[in-house]
Design an enzyme around this catalytic site. Structure first.
Site, PDB file in Angstrom:
ATOM      1  N   SER A  20      -4.808   5.469  -5.880  1.00  0.00           N
ATOM      2  CA  SER A  20      -5.970   5.060  -6.706  1.00  0.00           C
ATOM      3  C   SER A  20      -6.417   3.326  -6.132  1.00  0.00           C
ATOM      4  CB  SER A  20      -5.497   4.824  -8.345  1.00  0.00           C
ATOM      5  OG  SER A  20      -4.519   4.050  -8.290  1.00  0.00           O
ATOM      6  N   ASN A  37     -15.818   2.494  -3.555  1.00  0.00           N
ATOM      7  CA  ASN A  37     -16.732   1.669  -3.963  1.00  0.00           C
ATOM      8  C   ASN A  37     -17.337   0.974  -2.777  1.00  0.00           C
ATOM      9  OD1 ASN A  37     -16.918   0.479  -6.596  1.00  0.00           O
ATOM     10  ND2 ASN A  37     -14.668   1.211  -6.662  1.00  0.00           N
ATOM     11  N   ARG A  65     -10.038   3.501  -4.826  1.00  0.00           N
ATOM     12  CA  ARG A  65     -11.141   2.680  -5.484  1.00  0.00           C
ATOM     13  C   ARG A  65     -11.688   1.782  -4.576  1.00  0.00           C
ATOM     14  NH1 ARG A  65      -7.636   0.275  -8.398  1.00  0.00           N
ATOM     15  NH2 ARG A  65      -7.542   1.811 -10.230  1.00  0.00           N
TER      16      ARG A  65
END
Lengths: 156, 281
Positions: free
Chosen positions: B194, B202, B198
């Site tokens: 994660s 983004n 992440r």
């Protein structure tokens, strides 16, 4: 997009960077910051100490000044009473002197008066004798009546 | 600009071109030269500039740069002290490196999408991705490093037995051992995955949107500067240009928050995960 050797290169670079930061950046900067913190704390403490010392000195100075003021007042009081004393003494002395002088003058005057009186008495006697001589020139023998005349002069 | 390269024929080509790494080698030995180059360059920029401040650090009145560096150090130090309750000489410098480095790599996203690639093309470099954090290798490289540290500290603090017990006997006791292990492995693996995805997601999305915004005036691009200027003279293209500038500005302003936030999140989660690795259950 695939996972490949780039990942391991990145891990290596990452490890090197972290090592560098841990070894050459973080401790140095943290140390400088802590040292400055210490210096500021010391400075503040010194300022505080200086302030309290100043306060103590001011209190002390105030004490000294008030003591000096008391002392001055004391001295002034003493001086005043002493001056009054001196003046009083001088006055007494003056009075005494005046009295003495007066007395001696009186005595002198008495003496002088007595002397003048005696002299006057003598002269009056002489005048009286002279008058009487003139009046009684012919009638009274001076030598014969001397004792009487002397007794008269003594009664004057 | 006489022998300028062939401009992209259409939007698809343009986007694909932008999303292709400059690479060396094939298969596993494929090395993304551009990602590594920018990552290393920005890493050196960070290390050198902070080292500069450290060397010149004075305990007296600090200069502007020293002030900034101390602010960063203080900021990271506060975060670490708040979340991490052990003693470690590694965590805080690690967090500082992560925050600054990821921020710088993310910041490359704010450089106009075509600027550096075009410079590269002028120097004969065909492909170039300038944002290292839009490369899964880079984000996973960092998150896996963090993961290894988590395992290292777990074993160091709790011992191999303690770590094994944690894997096997939690949360449901010893009769559910295989299930516990499965659950724990998933839980632990989810952390680096994660973390990497992440950040990657983004930044990749942000980069893609910049590329899409750049498409507005793609049709105006000619083979030479004069040609491009001539193409721009039409009212339709000018209005496209205006829209592109406004959208680009808006997205860039919004993106400033994202790049900072993502760097911060990566740093914070690293601290938290390592703090969890230090704690006995």
């Amino acid at each position: 997009m695939s996972i490949n050797v780039t990942l391991f290169v990145q891990m290596l670079v990452f490890a090197l960077l972290v090592w560098f930061t841990m070894r050459f950046i973080w401790p140095v900067i943290l140390e400088a910051m802590e040292e400055r913190e210490q210096r500021i704390a010391d400075g503040l403490a010194a300022a505080e100490k200086g302030r309290s010392e100043l306060e103590a000195a001011a209190t002390e100075a105030e004490g000294i000044v008030s003591a000096a003021r008391d002392q001055a007042r004391d001295i002034l009081g003493k001086a005043n009473s002493r001056a009054a004393g001196i003046v009083e003494e001088a006055r007494t002395q003056g009075e005494e002197e005046k009295r003495k002088r007066l007395e001696s003058a009186k005595a002198e005057i008495d003496v002088e008066v007595n002397r003048a009186r005696d002299e006057l008495r003598g002269q009056v006697a002489a005048i009286a004798v002279a008058g009487a001589e003139k009046v009684l020139a012919r009638e009274i023998d001076t030598d014969a009546h001397r004792e009487l005349l002397d007794r008269l002069a003594a009664d004057l | 600009m006489e022998d300028a390269h062939e401009g992209p024929a259409n939007a698809t080509e343009y986007i694909v071109h932008h999303l292709t790494n400059l690479h060396l080698g094939e298969g596993f030995w494929n090395l993304h030269l551009d990602s590594v180059f920018y990552a290393v360059a920005l890493g050196i920029l960070f290390a050198a500039s902070f080292r500069f401040a450290a060397v010149k650090a004075t305990t007296g009145v600090p200069g502007r740069w020293q002030n900034f560096v101390e602010m960063m150090v203080e900021f990271v130090d506060t975060q670490v002290r708040d979340s991490f309750h052990g003693t470690s000489r590694l965590i805080a410098p690690l967090a500082l490196t992560i925050f600054c480095w990821i921020f710088l790599m993310n910041f490359m996203d704010l450089v106009p999408v075509d600027l550096l690639p075009e410079v590269g093309v002028a120097m004969g470099i065909e492909y170039m991705k300038v944002v290292p954090t839009t490369d899964l290798n880079i984000t996973f490289g960092m998150s896996i490093s963090v993961f290894l540290l988590m395992i290292f500290y777990s074993i160091k603090i709790k011992g191999a037995g303690g770590f094994a017990r944690e894997l096997l006997f939690h949360p449901f006791g010893k009769w559910m051992m295989p299930f516990n292990l499965l659950l724990k492995v998933v839980e632990e693996l989810a952390k680096p995955v994660s973390l990497a995805l992440r950040l990657f997601g983004n930044l990749y999305a942000g980069e893609l949107i910049f590329i899409l915004i750049a498409l507005f005036t793609l049709s105006a691009g000619g083979h030479t500067l004069t040609e491009t200027l001539l193409n721009l003279a039409s009212p339709a293209t000018i209005s496209y240009l205006v829209i592109q500038v406004i959208l680009g500005l808006a997205w860039a302003l919004f993106h400033v928050i994202i790049i900072t936030l993502q760097a911060f999140i990566f740093m914070m989660l690293t601290i938290v995960y390592l703090s969890m690795a230090h704690e006995e259950h």
